[in-house]
Design an enzyme around this catalytic site. Structure first.
Site, PDB file in Angstrom:
ATOM      1  N   THR A   1     -31.960  15.565 -29.331  1.00 24.59           N
ATOM      2  CA  THR A   1     -30.587  14.722 -29.500  1.00 24.59           C
ATOM      3  C   THR A   1     -31.514  13.371 -29.607  1.00 24.59           C
ATOM      4  O   THR A   1     -31.973  12.945 -28.911  1.00 24.59           O
ATOM      5  CB  THR A   1     -29.715  14.743 -28.443  1.00 24.59           C
ATOM      6  OG1 THR A   1     -28.998  15.933 -28.528  1.00 24.59           O
ATOM      7  CG2 THR A   1     -28.566  13.533 -28.865  1.00 24.59           C
TER       8      THR A   1
ATOM      9  N   SER B   1     -44.515   2.077 -31.449  1.00 22.30           N
ATOM     10  CA  SER B   1     -43.889   2.113 -30.424  1.00 22.30           C
ATOM     11  C   SER B   1     -42.825   0.584 -30.025  1.00 22.30           C
ATOM     12  O   SER B   1     -43.279  -0.119 -30.566  1.00 22.30           O
ATOM     13  CB  SER B   1     -45.008   2.312 -29.448  1.00 22.30           C
ATOM     14  OG  SER B   1     -44.362   2.443 -28.102  1.00 22.30           O
TER      15      SER B   1
ATOM     16  N   ASN C   1     -55.829  -2.659 -29.443  1.00 21.19           N
ATOM     17  CA  ASN C   1     -54.893  -3.133 -28.115  1.00 21.19           C
ATOM     18  C   ASN C   1     -55.863  -3.867 -27.108  1.00 21.19           C
ATOM     19  O   ASN C   1     -54.985  -4.689 -26.562  1.00 21.19           O
ATOM     20  CB  ASN C   1     -54.377  -1.941 -27.614  1.00 21.19           C
ATOM     21  CG  ASN C   1     -55.514  -0.946 -27.219  1.00 21.19           C
ATOM     22  OD1 ASN C   1     -56.006  -0.104 -28.105  1.00 21.19           O
ATOM     23  ND2 ASN C   1     -55.491  -0.678 -25.985  1.00 21.19           N
TER      24      ASN C   1
ATOM     25  N   CYS D   1     -60.882   2.859 -15.649  1.00 20.44           N
ATOM     26  CA  CYS D   1     -61.251   3.097 -14.269  1.00 20.44           C
ATOM     27  C   CYS D   1     -62.551   3.741 -13.964  1.00 20.44           C
ATOM     28  O   CYS D   1     -62.972   4.413 -14.648  1.00 20.44           O
ATOM     29  CB  CYS D   1     -59.680   3.928 -13.569  1.00 20.44           C
ATOM     30  SG  CYS D   1     -58.604   3.069 -13.764  1.00 20.44           S
TER      31      CYS D   1
ATOM     32  N   GLN E   1     -50.051  -2.025 -32.543  1.00 19.42           N
ATOM     33  CA  GLN E   1     -50.146  -3.323 -32.292  1.00 19.42           C
ATOM     34  C   GLN E   1     -49.773  -4.067 -33.545  1.00 19.42           C
ATOM     35  O   GLN E   1     -50.132  -5.491 -33.739  1.00 19.42           O
ATOM     36  CB  GLN E   1     -51.633  -3.763 -31.925  1.00 19.42           C
ATOM     37  CG  GLN E   1     -51.826  -3.053 -30.628  1.00 19.42           C
ATOM     38  CD  GLN E   1     -50.792  -3.520 -29.237  1.00 19.42           C
ATOM     39  OE1 GLN E   1     -50.443  -4.843 -29.484  1.00 19.42           O
ATOM     40  NE2 GLN E   1     -50.794  -2.847 -28.332  1.00 19.42           N
TER      41      GLN E   1
ATOM     42  N   THR F   1     -47.579   7.916 -28.729  1.00 20.40           N
ATOM     43  CA  THR F   1     -48.134   8.959 -28.350  1.00 20.40           C
ATOM     44  C   THR F   1     -47.397  10.163 -28.786  1.00 20.40           C
ATOM     45  O   THR F   1     -48.323  10.970 -29.176  1.00 20.40           O
ATOM     46  CB  THR F   1     -48.009   9.173 -26.555  1.00 20.40           C
ATOM     47  OG1 THR F   1     -48.623   7.765 -26.165  1.00 20.40           O
ATOM     48  CG2 THR F   1     -48.609  10.409 -26.224  1.00 20.40           C
TER      49      THR F   1
ATOM     50  N   HIS G   1     -41.646  -0.311 -27.248  1.00 21.44           N
ATOM     51  CA  HIS G   1     -41.840  -0.971 -26.190  1.00 21.44           C
ATOM     52  C   HIS G   1     -43.099  -2.272 -26.341  1.00 21.44           C
ATOM     53  O   HIS G   1     -43.187  -3.071 -25.220  1.00 21.44           O
ATOM     54  CB  HIS G   1     -41.972  -0.164 -24.716  1.00 21.44           C
ATOM     55  CG  HIS G   1     -43.400   0.376 -24.504  1.00 21.44           C
ATOM     56  ND1 HIS G   1     -44.358  -0.165 -23.758  1.00 21.44           N
ATOM     57  CD2 HIS G   1     -43.992   1.441 -25.151  1.00 21.44           C
ATOM     58  CE1 HIS G   1     -45.348   0.563 -23.729  1.00 21.44           C
ATOM     59  NE2 HIS G   1     -45.177   1.489 -24.559  1.00 21.44           N
TER      60      HIS G   1
END
Length: 749
Positions: free
Chosen positions: A254, A216, A166, A345, A196, A80, A218
């Site tokens: 940092t 990314s 994704n 949603c 991805q 992001t 994660h």
């Protein structure tokens, strides 16, 4: 209900496109650099120098992994941030060049992650470009429309695409895209979302003209909060974070050295020529084939929404006719299998904007499930996942979720009255367990397949399919259901399906009596439900709604007739008789005459002849004006009423709470197939009194006055949402001791 699947088993995690577990080697690297090698890379002493070496070594591995060549690798907090910095840089360049105004386009793929269009919109506004966001269409395979790109590029100031989607796993042909883009505009900044891609696609960014590529950690077995951005040599860049000069002044702050160390471990595994935890692409395709075979044992009619050769092997996006995403999500989650709906949603049935953009049918978009595994999946993990999925076939057949040739099971879970819902629509199935006789009331088109499966799967003897009225907002599907179920239509009926020349319809131990109740529309009827001469409930169509009254401004509506019909209904029922409507837009499930009068004083006046018909006409006309702005409340006005306060019980309070409530009834409000897939009792203290009352059976339970109003009830569902709805519904009926388990089974399993 005895569960078909055992509880307390390890979860099967198949939602790796959302996030991944951290590899053991990466976790060890994080721990080591937090405890032992914790220096600040900007420090000049030995401890800082060691940290700097780790930082630069990881940067070189990233450079090699993605083929960065002379490009920069900037460590970030994740994709992001990388997207934000890239968009800010591209739009800052556009502003400096005077490419502003509504005729300037910001191009992005219609199936991009929402971070892309939202970042474009944000920085477009902040920088004052006043440019126009423009989505690039995709075809039914999810591939971008190259002709559209060629036509729009001359007016564009940035183009954003992605390597792999994704939600569907669809790969864009980056070579074809590059040829298309650069043939028209050699200067336009090009952002490619590569989140991805790692571990699933071969990348050589130095051989492309891609300007920005965010990644990314994660999404590839690293911890959250670490990522990196590829920046092509010579590409314009505007730092998003300044104030320390780290990352050669491109990203101050940092560095997250433990996160970088995790990336080092992961990149090392990816670059191994043998012995890596990451599987070759051929193995990943075999995993996909095995998982698909298991899924098709559960859902023979499964339809893939993306497939080879257009997608990466690790994403399986599918839909099943007759199922919404939530149905399958609830089933899988109860069995400890974690998948995703990949849907946005919504207050209504959610749909996938990605599948909508691909032009797929609404049922596929509303029913899509994303099953995603990681490139480090082991053969044992795949075998375990396939086994757990196959076990669900018994649950699906038992509860008639799909039509099969299997003999109906002895367990009888749809006896009595079942309320089925779709958005604001309500349909009812009445079943006598002794005779297997059944009646359907107000069948709705989206529920047609579910009704068919329940009736045919349990070999019910369908006596009638009734409508309470001719619905102005949707055509009756009574004829279609009768045809599907081969109901003998030789006996004459009226337009609503009621047998001719009789006012009683027998359904085993139940008896329905018809009552003419026009007003919402002409020719409407209500049906009084009796069991052994005891009035249990009344099906009132859109005469009265949970929280409102039927509107009368539609074709054939008559406020005076509706007034007379409500008064007539009052003469045949009790104040606490459950009234079952064909619409429920406020998630209240049902109402009673007593509750309706409390919520609407004018209705009480009407019933006692204290309100003139002309005044009632004015009231309904005023409500009709309000309804014009409330499309979701098509058949009647519903105002959300304040509900009684509910006590929420946190998981850590559960054991003590149960101990202090000796008469407590724990109520599992999940649907029967969820209860079979994963029981609640094993997660509660020994000896807990658990009662399984699905929301779809709540009307049956309450019509039989099975609970006392002062009974303490702890409502439980999968997430704590449906159980809260159950609390709200019961509070309206006067229940006083209602509790909700926060987070539901998700936090105790």
């Amino acid at each position: 209900m005895k569960p078909l699947l055992s509880a307390n088993r390890a979860e099967i995690y198949l939602d790796n496109n959302a996030t991944t577990p951290v590899l053991p080697c990466a976790a060890e690297a994080v721990q080591h650099h937090m405890m032992q090698c914790f220096g600040n890379p900007s420090s000049t002493h030995a401890t800082g120098i060691k940290a700097k070496v780790e930082l630069e070594a990881t940067r070189q591995l990233a450079r090699k992994l993605v083929g960065a060549g002379a490009g920069d690798i900037i460590f970030t907090s994740g994709a992001t941030e990388g997207i934000q910095a890239s968009v800010l840089s591209a739009l800052s360049k556009a502003k400096a060049e005077g490419r502003v105004g509504p005729d300037t386009l910001l191009l992005y793929g219609a199936t991009e992650h929402k971070a892309i269009p939202q970042s474009l919109q944000h920085w477009n506004q902040v920088l004052g470009l006043n440019a126009t966001l423009c989505a690039i269409p995709v075809d039914q395979n999810g591939l971008l429309d190259l002709d559209f790109i060629r036509q729009q590029l001359p007016k564009a100031t940035v183009i954003c695409t992605m390597a792999a989607n994704n939600e569907t796993g669809v790969q864009q042909d980056l070579a074809a895209l590059e040829q298309c883009i650069r043939a028209v505009r050699s200067d336009i900044p090009w952002l490619v979302d590569c989140v991805q891609a790692l571990g699933k696609m071969t990348l050589s960014l130095q051989d492309t003209s891609i300007d920005y590529a965010p990644f990314s950690g994660h999404k590839l077995y690293g911890p959250k909060g670490i990522g990196f951005l590829y920046l092509r040599a010579g590409t314009s860049y505007q730092p998003l974070v300044v104030g320390g000069g780290q990352e050669s002044g491109l990203r101050s702050g940092t560095e997250n050295l433990p996160g970088v160390a995790a990336l080092h471990a992961i990149f090392s595994e990816l670059l191994k020529t043998e012995g890596s935890v990451f599987q070759p692409v051929e193995q990943l395709w075999q995993y996909r084939a095995d998982l698909l075979a298991a899924l098709r044992q559960v859902f023979p009619e499964l339809v893939l929404n993306s497939d080879a050769p257009y997608c990466v092997p690790t994403t399986i996006n599918f839909s099943v006719p007759g199922f919404y995403s939530k149905d399958i999500m609830d089933l899988f989650d109860a069995a400890g299998i974690r998948v995703s709906s990949g849907s946005a949603c919504s207050s209504k049935v959610p749909s996938s904007f990605v599948l909508d953009a691909m032009g797929l049918e609404a049922w596929r978009s509303q029913g899509s499930i994303r099953l995603s595994f990681g490139p480090a999946m082991t053969p044992v993990e795949c075998l375990q996942a396939c086994q757990r999925i196959r076990e669900l076939a018994a649950v699906v057949q038992k509860h008639c979720l799909v039509l099969t040739d299997a003999t109906p099971t002895l367990e009888w879970h749809i006896k009595g009255l079942t309320q089925l819902k779709h958005e604001g629509l309500c349909s009812y199935l009445l079943v006598c367990p002794e005779t297997r006789a059944a009646v359907v009331i107000d069948a709705a088109l989206p529920l047609l397949g579910r009704l068919q499966a329940m009736i045919q799967g349990q070999q019910l003897q369908l006596k009638a399919v009734l409508d309470t009225h001719q619905h102005p907002d949707h055509a009756s599907v009574r004829t279609e259901l009768c045809t599907l179920l081969q109901l003998d239509c030789r006996h004459p009926t009226d337009a609503l399906g009621w047998p001719a020349e009789t006012n009683e319809l027998l359904c085993g131990q139940y008896c329905l009596q018809r009552l003419d109740t026009p007003g919402h529309c002409p020719g409407a009827s209500s049906y009084l439900l009796y069991q052994q001469d005891v009035l249990r409930a009344a099906f009132v169509g859109d005469l009265l709604l949970p929280g409102g009254v039927g509107r009368t401004d539609l074709a054939g509506g008559d406020a005076k007739a509706l007034q007379r019909s409500v008064q007539r209904l009052q003469q045949h029922i009790q104040p606490d008789t459950l009234l079952l409507s064909s619409h429920d837009c406020a998630q209240r499930f049902f109402t009673t005459l007593s509750i309706a009068c409390d919520e609407q004083p004018l209705l009480r006046s009407l019933l006692h002849d204290e309100l003139a018909s002309d005044d009632w006409q004015q009231v309904t006309n005023a409500q009709a004006c309000q309804l014009q702005a409330l499309e979701q409340h098509f058949c009647g006005l519903v105002e959300v009423m304040p509900t009684d306060a509910k006590a929420t019980i946190a998981p850590e309070q559960l054991e003590e709470f149960i101990r202090l409530q000796p008469h407590l009834q724990v109520v599992d409000v999940r649907e029967p197939h969820e209860q079979s897939a994963g029981a609640l009792a094993p997660y509660l203290p020994t000896g807990c009194n658990v009662r399984e009352v699905p929301l779809s059976k709540l009307c049956h339970l309450l019509s039989h006055a099975d609970w006392q109003l002062d009974t303490p009830l702890l409502m439980v569902c999968r997430t704590g949402n449906r159980s809260l709805v159950a609390c709200q519904v019961l509070a309206r009926l006067g229940f006083r001791q209602l509790y909700n388990l926060k987070g539901g089974m998700a936090l105790i399993s």
